[in-house]
Design an enzyme around this catalytic site. Structure first.
Site, PDB file in Angstrom:
ATOM      1  N   GLU A 159       0.843  -1.194   0.000  1.00  0.00           N
ATOM      2  CA  GLU A 159       0.000   0.000   0.000  1.00  0.00           C
ATOM      3  C   GLU A 159       0.881   1.248   0.000  1.00  0.00           C
ATOM      4  OE1 GLU A 159      -3.533   1.794   2.911  1.00  0.00           O
ATOM      5  OE2 GLU A 159      -2.101   0.319   3.690  1.00  0.00           O
ATOM      6  N   CYS A 175      -5.219  -3.084   2.164  1.00  0.00           N
ATOM      7  CA  CYS A 175      -5.091  -3.084   3.621  1.00  0.00           C
ATOM      8  C   CYS A 175      -6.406  -3.317   4.369  1.00  0.00           C
ATOM      9  CB  CYS A 175      -4.415  -1.798   4.078  1.00  0.00           C
ATOM     10  SG  CYS A 175      -3.683  -1.933   5.746  1.00  0.00           S
ATOM     11  N   VAL A 224      20.214   0.189  33.256  1.00  0.00           N
ATOM     12  CA  VAL A 224      19.743  -0.768  32.253  1.00  0.00           C
ATOM     13  C   VAL A 224      19.141  -0.072  31.036  1.00  0.00           C
ATOM     14  CG1 VAL A 224      17.439  -1.051  33.290  1.00  0.00           C
ATOM     15  CG2 VAL A 224      18.480  -2.946  32.045  1.00  0.00           C
ATOM     16  N   LYS A 283      -9.335   2.003  -2.445  1.00  0.00           N
ATOM     17  CA  LYS A 283      -9.573   1.435  -1.121  1.00  0.00           C
ATOM     18  C   LYS A 283     -10.954   1.843  -0.612  1.00  0.00           C
ATOM     19  CE  LYS A 283      -7.237   1.217   3.430  1.00  0.00           C
ATOM     20  NZ  LYS A 283      -6.028   1.679   4.160  1.00  0.00           N
ATOM     21  N   THR A 293      16.599   7.995  26.608  1.00  0.00           N
ATOM     22  CA  THR A 293      16.681   6.655  27.201  1.00  0.00           C
ATOM     23  C   THR A 293      15.521   6.330  28.142  1.00  0.00           C
ATOM     24  OG1 THR A 293      18.077   7.423  29.021  1.00  0.00           O
ATOM     25  CG2 THR A 293      19.201   6.671  27.022  1.00  0.00           C
ATOM     26  N   LYS A 311       1.196  -8.519  16.959  1.00  0.00           N
ATOM     27  CA  LYS A 311       0.128  -8.272  15.993  1.00  0.00           C
ATOM     28  C   LYS A 311       0.062  -9.335  14.896  1.00  0.00           C
ATOM     29  CE  LYS A 311      -1.794  -4.748  12.899  1.00  0.00           C
ATOM     30  NZ  LYS A 311      -1.672  -3.381  12.364  1.00  0.00           N
TER      31      LYS A 311
END
Length: 578
Positions: free
Chosen positions: A44, A146, A328, A110, A430, A179
């Site tokens: 698409e 889609c 971390v 579409k 971060t 997903k």
């Protein structure tokens, strides 16, 4: 045997890069043609890139997209091409061009325009009103775009009822964790419900906050997976479709016709001949290719690497810089950046303060050595003392509090931006989703940056991803001591994150329920959580919206990312739970 050789070209388009996108499309047309393919499909909006957002309001953008389509048409000698573009009539349409042998044969518009989550297509496009069936090399093919494939009795059913044996859907289906499972279940259902082969060609690559995961697939008429492309990588997936099997399955199962059922899509089904000739007897069947799906943590990690690479490279930055704290979060961000860009493009800045543990610098330097990146050390004590001295008269009658703590974070943000300005390195933020959700961040301090890689990654998942990457490396690339550290911002003596927040193992499930699942306070409490903890977390989330609105964009990983999916007002008197 009635066959159709199909190629699904999951390519990495860039919004507005018409020259680059066309070059990529033509390269894959040539590859498909050389492989004896009947039809090659592209995602698409492959020509303009997806999503172009308000560029669609510029007539020059639309015209450039149409000129690019002309180049693709000219390159289609001896093959059928299906490619996504923007069509312009009285209105704009999200469209698929059906091209054959140097001619634009037809255009599909579409029909279903998504307007939820990250989608805003009704702002730009007008829906289509026709579901043609195209004859391609003697095979009846229903083409859609889609969202059209997600409806039970939508265009796929209309086209199958009109004789389509193959349903070809071109898509730009954005990624979130897990997903692909629901997407493949849906596509398998479309195949069995309509007794038709379903071929799904998906976009791959990063575009701002979104990542498209590829994973193009083909299901046979019985819902069996017969082909799958790689996730998070460009690939030309070629498969031979046994269309004869559709005919025999339909003979044996007349229920697929669904006479009299109410269709969600009530569009006319015209028959359009693209190419009537067939070449079945001239070639042997190709072996099936089914690439295994990635396991959960590997999938998220690859999404983060792809999103980072494309954001930095597509926007032309020469490298990145990261504040390395020995914790971390910064360790994971630096590791992802190295995997995305290479160690020569990644730089670390270690900025100890009077409250920093000596272990913090040690761990940060160890990480830099493991990753092969250059790290600079710039202590902030002189700057911090100067700030305190400058403010001493104004603050003389007050006790030290978060104000003095946040000064340190803001000094660090200033130093990072100084190196960004000097060397052209983008600052990578971060902060993780647990911190962003609860406002456990400093505006103009640790929130500074051009891109927030783990903005949508909860703290507990950050830890898992570090362990996953170490497993892949075969050693403690991210020092084990870093992963096991008690989280601390180190802005005052003995500080721990749990001074302000619940333990992350408790916090993250509450955030999942409130942010991702939209559950109310009472519903979350009913799951067994302490009422006072739930109310505190919800209050922190609600009152931190003004901070999130000022944060840099970051990669969407969860079904409901801040900014792209979850959009709440800053000014609001409503408070969940009273």
């Amino acid at each position: 045997m009635k066959q159709l050789r199909i190629a699904l070209a999951q390519i990495n388009s860039t919004v507005g890069d018409f020259e680059g996108n066309v070059r990529l499309i033509i390269k894959n047309i040539d590859r498909a043609r050389n492989a004896g393919t009947d039809v090659v499909a592209f995602p698409e909006m492959a020509i303009p890139g997806y999503p172009p957002e308000d560029l669609l309001l510029k007539s020059s953008f639309i015209d450039a997209n149409l000129r690019a389509l002309d180049e693709v048409v000219a390159a289609s000698k001896g093959i059928t091409v299906v490619v996504g573009f923007v069509d312009k009539e009285e209105e704009l349409h999200n469209s698929a061009a059906i091209i054959h042998d140097g001619e634009l044969v037809s255009v599909y518009h579409k029909i279903y325009l998504p307007n939820y989550g990250v989608f805003d297509e009704k702002r730009y496009f007008h829906p289509g009103d026709s579901c043609p069936v195209y004859e391609i090399n003697g095979v009846n093919v229903g083409i859609s775009v889609c969202e059209d494939i997600w409806y039970d009795t939508g265009p796929a059913t209309v086209q199958a009822s009109g004789g389509a044996e193959v349903i070809l859907n071109i898509s730009a289906s954005p990624y979130h964790h897990g997903k692909h499972h629901s997407r493949e279940r849906m596509l398998g259902s479309r195949a069995t419900d309509n007794v038709a082969i379903v071929a799904f060609c998906n976009l791959v690559g990063g575009q701002d906050e979104l990542v498209f995961d590829g994973g193009s697939v083909i299901f046979d008429e019985q819902g069996n997976l017969i082909s799958r492309a790689k996730q998070f990588e460009e690939e030309l997936l070629i498969a031979d479709l046994d269309v004869e099997g559709v005919f025999h399955s339909r003979l044996q199962d007349p229920r697929w016709r669904k006479e009299g059922q109410k269709l969600e899509c009530d569009c006319p089904t015209d028959r359009i001949t693209v190419s009537a000739s067939r070449q079945d007897s001239l070639r042997a069947m190709l072996p099936k290719q089914v690439t295994p799906l990635l396991e959960s943590d590997a999938e998220v990690y690859k999404a983060l690497v792809l999103g980072t690479r494309d954001y930095i490279l597509k926007n032309g930055f020469g490298g990145v810089i990261i504040g390395l704290s020995g914790g971390v979060d910064s360790s994971l961000v630096a590791t992802i950046a190295v995997d995305a860009l290479g160690p020569e493009s990644v730089h670390g800045l270690i900025m100890p303060s009077r409250f920093s543990s000596p272990l913090s610098a040690e761990y940060a330097n160890k990480l830099a050595t493991n990753l092969g990146i250059k790290a600079f050390t710039v202590p902030i004590e002189m700057a911090y003392s100067a700030y305190l001295d400058s403010l001493s008269e104004v603050l003389c009658n007050t006790k030290p509090d978060v104000t003095e703590e946040n000064l340190q974070a803001r000094i660090r943000g200033t130093l990072l931006m100084a190196l960004s300005n000097k060397f052209g390195w983008m600052v990578l933020n971060t902060g993780n989703k647990s911190e962003v959700a609860t406002g456990y961040t400093t505006l103009y301090g640790d929130m500074a940056g051009g891109y927030a890689i783990i903005k949508d990654v909860p703290k507990t998942l950050v830890n898992r991803l570090c362990r996953y990457r170490n497993t892949q490396a075969g050693f403690d690339l991210i020092p084990e001591a870093v992963i096991n550290r008690i989280p601390s911002a180190e802005l005052r003596p003995g500080q721990k994150d749990t001074d302000t927040l619940p333990e992350y193992d408790l916090l993250d499930p509450i955030l999942l329920a409130y942010v991702e699942e939209d559950k109310g306070v009472e519903q979350i409490i009913a799951q067994g959580y302490e009422p006072s903890v739930v109310k505190k977390v919800v209050r922190l989330v609600d009152t931190s919206e003004y901070k999130r609105r000022q944060s840099p964009p970051g990669i969407k990983i969860t079904p409901k990312a801040f900014g792209r999916d979850r959009r709440e007002p800053i000014t609001s008197k409503f408070r969940e739970g009273g």
